[in-house]
Design a protein around this motif. Structure first.
Motif, PDB file in Angstrom:
ATOM      1  N   VAL A  27      68.594  71.266  38.370  1.00  0.00           N
ATOM      2  CA  VAL A  27      68.101  70.028  39.092  1.00  0.00           C
ATOM      3  C   VAL A  27      66.928  70.086  38.964  1.00  0.00           C
ATOM      4  O   VAL A  27      66.143  68.736  38.888  1.00  0.00           O
ATOM      5  N   CYS A  28      65.980  71.103  39.150  1.00  0.00           N
ATOM      6  CA  CYS A  28      64.212  71.082  38.836  1.00  0.00           C
ATOM      7  C   CYS A  28      63.547  71.533  38.254  1.00  0.00           C
ATOM      8  O   CYS A  28      62.472  70.403  38.971  1.00  0.00           O
ATOM      9  N   VAL A  29      64.517  71.040  36.902  1.00  0.00           N
ATOM     10  CA  VAL A  29      63.406  71.160  35.922  1.00  0.00           C
ATOM     11  C   VAL A  29      63.294  70.140  35.827  1.00  0.00           C
ATOM     12  O   VAL A  29      61.336  69.787  35.603  1.00  0.00           O
ATOM     13  N   PRO A  30      63.798  69.201  35.810  1.00  0.00           N
ATOM     14  CA  PRO A  30      63.137  67.274  35.110  1.00  0.00           C
ATOM     15  C   PRO A  30      63.094  66.446  36.520  1.00  0.00           C
ATOM     16  O   PRO A  30      61.850  66.008  36.128  1.00  0.00           O
ATOM     17  N   ALA A  31      63.223  67.324  37.285  1.00  0.00           N
ATOM     18  CA  ALA A  31      62.527  67.016  38.872  1.00  0.00           C
ATOM     19  C   ALA A  31      60.983  67.342  38.920  1.00  0.00           C
ATOM     20  O   ALA A  31      60.151  66.263  39.612  1.00  0.00           O
ATOM     21  N   CYS A  32      60.570  68.794  39.006  1.00  0.00           N
ATOM     22  CA  CYS A  32      58.980  68.519  38.942  1.00  0.00           C
ATOM     23  C   CYS A  32      58.045  67.828  37.908  1.00  0.00           C
ATOM     24  O   CYS A  32      58.215  68.331  36.604  1.00  0.00           O
ATOM     25  N   PRO A  33      57.148  66.781  38.723  1.00  0.00           N
ATOM     26  CA  PRO A  33      55.619  66.504  37.755  1.00  0.00           C
ATOM     27  C   PRO A  33      55.260  66.967  37.040  1.00  0.00           C
ATOM     28  O   PRO A  33      54.509  65.984  36.753  1.00  0.00           O
ATOM     29  N   HIS A  34      55.312  68.545  37.273  1.00  0.00           N
ATOM     30  CA  HIS A  34      53.733  68.968  36.672  1.00  0.00           C
ATOM     31  C   HIS A  34      54.557  69.943  34.897  1.00  0.00           C
ATOM     32  O   HIS A  34      54.246  71.035  34.665  1.00  0.00           O
ATOM     33  N   SER A  35      56.035  69.969  35.533  1.00  0.00           N
ATOM     34  CA  SER A  35      56.167  70.696  34.235  1.00  0.00           C
ATOM     35  C   SER A  35      56.698  72.443  34.283  1.00  0.00           C
ATOM     36  O   SER A  35      56.732  72.806  33.530  1.00  0.00           O
ATOM     37  N   GLY A  36      56.244  72.466  35.972  1.00  0.00           N
ATOM     38  CA  GLY A  36      56.411  73.418  36.211  1.00  0.00           C
ATOM     39  C   GLY A  36      57.310  74.919  36.318  1.00  0.00           C
ATOM     40  O   GLY A  36      57.306  75.856  35.977  1.00  0.00           O
ATOM     41  N   MET A  37      58.694  74.291  36.378  1.00  0.00           N
ATOM     42  CA  MET A  37      59.885  74.937  36.282  1.00  0.00           C
ATOM     43  C   MET A  37      60.483  74.951  34.773  1.00  0.00           C
ATOM     44  O   MET A  37      60.746  74.325  34.236  1.00  0.00           O
ATOM     45  N   LYS A  38      61.187  76.575  34.109  1.00  0.00           N
ATOM     46  CA  LYS A  38      61.272  76.271  33.253  1.00  0.00           C
ATOM     47  C   LYS A  38      62.528  77.731  33.920  1.00  0.00           C
ATOM     48  O   LYS A  38      62.547  78.153  33.828  1.00  0.00           O
ATOM     49  N   ILE A  39      63.255  77.462  32.320  1.00  0.00           N
ATOM     50  CA  ILE A  39      64.149  77.962  32.359  1.00  0.00           C
ATOM     51  C   ILE A  39      64.168  79.505  31.856  1.00  0.00           C
ATOM     52  O   ILE A  39      63.646  79.879  30.856  1.00  0.00           O
ATOM     53  N   MET A  40      64.852  80.457  32.587  1.00  0.00           N
ATOM     54  CA  MET A  40      64.242  82.220  31.849  1.00  0.00           C
ATOM     55  C   MET A  40      65.694  81.789  31.435  1.00  0.00           C
ATOM     56  O   MET A  40      67.005  81.323  31.317  1.00  0.00           O
ATOM     57  N   THR A  41      65.780  83.182  30.664  1.00  0.00           N
ATOM     58  CA  THR A  41      66.595  83.708  29.790  1.00  0.00           C
ATOM     59  C   THR A  41      68.122  84.653  30.532  1.00  0.00           C
ATOM     60  O   THR A  41      68.793  84.508  30.209  1.00  0.00           O
ATOM     61  N   ASN A  42      68.216  84.437  31.751  1.00  0.00           N
ATOM     62  CA  ASN A  42      68.911  84.870  32.526  1.00  0.00           C
ATOM     63  C   ASN A  42      69.697  83.750  33.447  1.00  0.00           C
ATOM     64  O   ASN A  42      70.546  83.605  33.917  1.00  0.00           O
ATOM     65  N   GLY A  43      69.556  82.137  32.525  1.00  0.00           N
ATOM     66  CA  GLY A  43      69.943  81.590  32.916  1.00  0.00           C
ATOM     67  C   GLY A  43      69.402  80.556  34.306  1.00  0.00           C
ATOM     68  O   GLY A  43      69.262  79.613  34.790  1.00  0.00           O
ATOM     69  N   LYS A  44      68.150  81.037  35.255  1.00  0.00           N
ATOM     70  CA  LYS A  44      68.258  80.761  36.571  1.00  0.00           C
ATOM     71  C   LYS A  44      66.758  80.224  35.857  1.00  0.00           C
ATOM     72  O   LYS A  44      66.121  79.787  35.088  1.00  0.00           O
ATOM     73  N   VAL A  45      65.961  79.192  37.250  1.00  0.00           N
ATOM     74  CA  VAL A  45      64.655  78.911  36.765  1.00  0.00           C
ATOM     75  C   VAL A  45      63.993  79.415  37.441  1.00  0.00           C
ATOM     76  O   VAL A  45      63.934  80.208  38.402  1.00  0.00           O
ATOM     77  N   GLY A  46      62.324  79.647  36.714  1.00  0.00           N
ATOM     78  CA  GLY A  46      61.454  80.110  37.606  1.00  0.00           C
ATOM     79  C   GLY A  46      59.908  79.483  37.469  1.00  0.00           C
ATOM     80  O   GLY A  46      60.192  78.386  36.272  1.00  0.00           O
ATOM     81  N   LYS A  47      59.631  79.807  38.206  1.00  0.00           N
ATOM     82  CA  LYS A  47      57.874  78.605  37.461  1.00  0.00           C
ATOM     83  C   LYS A  47      57.362  80.226  38.542  1.00  0.00           C
ATOM     84  O   LYS A  47      56.851  81.462  38.986  1.00  0.00           O
ATOM     85  N   CYS A  48      55.869  79.617  37.853  1.00  0.00           N
ATOM     86  CA  CYS A  48      54.026  80.253  38.039  1.00  0.00           C
ATOM     87  C   CYS A  48      54.381  80.465  39.797  1.00  0.00           C
ATOM     88  O   CYS A  48      54.234  79.162  40.406  1.00  0.00           O
ATOM     89  N   THR A  49      53.960  81.380  40.161  1.00  0.00           N
ATOM     90  CA  THR A  49      53.164  81.163  41.869  1.00  0.00           C
ATOM     91  C   THR A  49      52.347  81.340  42.200  1.00  0.00           C
ATOM     92  O   THR A  49      51.588  81.027  42.746  1.00  0.00           O
ATOM     93  N   LEU A  50      51.839  81.284  40.743  1.00  0.00           N
ATOM     94  CA  LEU A  50      49.832  80.956  41.433  1.00  0.00           C
ATOM     95  C   LEU A  50      49.371  82.079  42.118  1.00  0.00           C
ATOM     96  O   LEU A  50      48.477  81.968  42.804  1.00  0.00           O
TER      97      LEU A  50
END
Length: 63
Positions: A27-50
């Motif tokens: 749900v978060c992938v299209p909702a992120c205004p910065h396109s920061g959420m990425k679908i990982m190989t395990n099917g879950k979502v990940g993002k940069c932690t800065l």
């Protein structure tokens, strides 16, 4: 946006994601205004932690 609260804003303003809570609903992938959420190989979502863990370490060091 996240139905299980896996995405939170830290005290420093950095958005962090709890990988343990993530259900992989994407749900978060299209909702992120910065396109920061990425679908990982395990099917879950990940993002940069800065590198928030490194910033916390720097703040805890004496000057």
């Amino acid at each position: 946006m996240c139905p299980v609260g896996a995405i939170q804003r830290g005290e420093d303003g950095i958005v962090i994601q709890d990988h343990e809570k993530c259900l992989g609903c994407h749900v978060c992938v299209p909702a992120c205004p910065h396109s920061g959420m990425k679908i990982m190989t395990n099917g879950k979502v990940g993002k940069c932690t800065l590198c928030s863990h490194r910033l916390r370490e720097l703040k805890s060091r004496p000057v």
